[in-house]
Scaffold this active site. Structure first.
Site, short mmCIF file in Angstrom:
data_model
loop_
_atom_site.label_atom_id
_atom_site.label_comp_id
_atom_site.label_asym_id
_atom_site.label_seq_id
_atom_site.Cartn_x
_atom_site.Cartn_y
_atom_site.Cartn_z
N CYS A 22 0.81 -1.22 0.00
CA CYS A 22 0.00 0.00 0.00
C CYS A 22 0.84 1.27 0.00
O CYS A 22 0.30 2.37 -0.07
CB CYS A 22 -0.92 0.02 1.21
SG CYS A 22 -1.79 -1.53 1.46
N HIS A 25 -9.65 2.81 -1.00
CA HIS A 25 -8.22 2.55 -1.09
C HIS A 25 -7.86 1.92 -2.42
O HIS A 25 -7.65 0.71 -2.50
CB HIS A 25 -7.83 1.65 0.09
CG HIS A 25 -6.35 1.42 0.22
ND1 HIS A 25 -5.39 2.31 -0.20
CD2 HIS A 25 -5.66 0.38 0.76
CE1 HIS A 25 -4.20 1.84 0.05
NE2 HIS A 25 -4.32 0.66 0.64
#
Lengths: 76, 388
Positions: free
Chosen positions: B81, B332
């Site tokens: 991420c 996300h």
């Protein structure tokens, strides 16, 4: 997540207890279980369960478990 | 490393459900970035694009094809991420080293047409019988640990979701623009106890882009009076599998602490609690934001729940945490998130935030926590008047 005696960690399902029995620091032991099956085949893996009352934690085929942070019991 | 620093501006995030195939909003985001920066696409010397999943794209080819910049040096960056902030970091290094005059850092992810109900799990190295441990499960363990250690409650976690959705409701580019109540958070379907669906950020498609250049070039471009400075770009990769280390206690993430320490040192920040004007932190789950606040040194770790509950993390509080709405409101799109944060921090420092404007911020921090706390990037931007 279980801390194993002798070192190492492993993610395991907790079994043979109620969800409320599970907490960080719970003493557990390993147990070998059928996880799922189909088409005539069964798949096995370890789970853990609260340490049985017996002080004899030696087992013929699996190492003893240790304390740790157990994961949630997976829905079947 | 010393100044002069390169700077960043004109990142454009978006959260949209695209059609299967090539990410569709990315070219638009890049065009907007070029326009805001006052550069032509052909001015870009090199491109770094962050994305995680192979089905989003592979190699630098994904960048040149999407942006029609055929032949340019383009690199695909993957660091879980933290891919977006790592792409930004690499682009900054190229400009600071004098190799590139203008670099493009972008992030993109296209997940929604993969028919997974959450994050597709193949990246976690599934065991053939046991399967993968999901992202909610890993962070749920951190939540139960914190509840056991510090007495945090589900309501404490819910306060993060309420705050971030409240912020995001005001942001035109957020994916989820609806406020939620504590009761709604507590009542949402359970993913991995104690985390329910509203404790988790959404799965989203999106893209963001930032244009980086040198100070002397920036002074001839539209944002010559308000471009922000890149004060620190730091990365710390703890290990691929932090939760398996026997000294990992789930009460925070060592990689965040290290990356933050390095970033504050690089930026010359000695007292983050008074100097950091706003922070975009990685709130993939509510518990993660709470742990991040402590790991980033913005409050004492056990106090993070009180910090949020007291309103000190609100957009008009002591240290606004996720004034944009965070991953909770934007979802996300993994590779894009880091660049979206650069966008948000940039616009906040320029006092032209799309959503809620944080007042009088000199330094803004962007933080990504990749994987189980494997790769953490911390980037600090400074407002124009913090330059040398």
């Amino acid at each position: 997540m279980i801390d194993l005696e002798g070192g190492g960690r492993i993610f395991l399902d907790v079994t043979d207890c109620q969800p409320d029995d599970v907490h960080p620091g719970l003493d557990v032991e390993l147990t070998f279980r059928r996880i799922h099956g189909g088409g005539g085949y069964n798949n096995y893996y370890w789970k853990c369960r609260p340490n049985s009352a017996s002080t004899d934690t030696a087992s013929t085929d699996t190492a003893s478990g240790g304390t740790g942070t157990p994961i949630e019991t997976r829905q079947a | 490393m010393t100044e002069p620093r390169s700077r960043a501006w004109a990142a454009r995030p978006s959260a949209s459900t695209g059609r299967p195939g090539r990410p569709t909003c990315w070219p638009t985001r890049a065009s907007e970035a070029f326009a805001d920066a006052g550069v032509e696409p052909s001015d870009v010397d090199a491109i770094w694009v962050g994305s995680l999943y192979p089905f989003t794209g592979l190699s630098g080819g994904m960048a040149v094809d999407a942006l029609k910049l055929f032949g340019k040096p383009a690199t695909h960056v993957e660091n879980f991420c933290a891919s977006g902030l790592d792409a930004f970091r690499n682009a900054c290094y190229a400009v600071a080293a004098g190799i590139c005059d203008v670099a493009l850092a972008c992030g993109v992810e296209k997940i929604l047409d993969q028919s997974a109900s959450g994050l597709p799990l193949d990246v976690l190295g599934a065991h053939p019988v046991m399967g993968s441990v999901s992202a909610p499960a890993v962070f749920a363990l951190a939540a139960t640990r914190a509840m056991d250690e510090w007495g945090w409650t589900r309501e404490d976690l819910a306060a993060v979701a309420v705050k971030n959705h409240d912020n995001g409701a005001d942001h035109p580019k957020a994916h989820f623009r609806r406020q939620v109540s504590v009761d709604q958070v507590l009542g949402s379907p359970c993913l991995a106890w104690p985390l329910g669906r509203l404790d988790a950020c959404g799965v989203s498609d999106g893209a963001a882009a930032a244009v980086i250049t040198r100070p002397d070039l920036a002074r001839d471009l539209p944002h010559k009076d308000d471009f922000p400075w890149v004060k620190a770009v730091q990365l710390s990769v703890h290990t691929g599998w932090p939760v398996y280390k026997s000294d990992f206690d789930y009460l925070g993430f060592p990689a965040t602490r290290q990356a933050a320490r390095q970033a504050y040192e690089e930026a010359g920040i000695t007292d983050p609690r008074s100097e950091i004007g706003l922070a975009e932190v990685h709130d993939c789950f509510t518990i993660t934001e709470l742990l991040n606040i402590g790991d980033l040194g913005l409050c004492d770790q056990p106090e993070a729940a009180a910090f949020v509950n007291d309103g000190r993390a609100n957009f008009d509080g002591e240290i606004p945490i996720n004034a944009s709405g965070g991953l909770k409101s934007f979802g996300h799109p993994i590779g894009a998130t880091g660049c979206r944060m650069i966008y948000e921090v940039t616009r906040q420092l320029q006092e032209r935030a799309d959503g809620r404007q944080v007042k009088d911020a000199s330094f803004g921090l962007a933080h990504n926590l990749g994987g189980q706390g494997s790769a953490v990037a911390v980037t600090i931007l400074g407002a124009n008047d913090t330059g040398p």
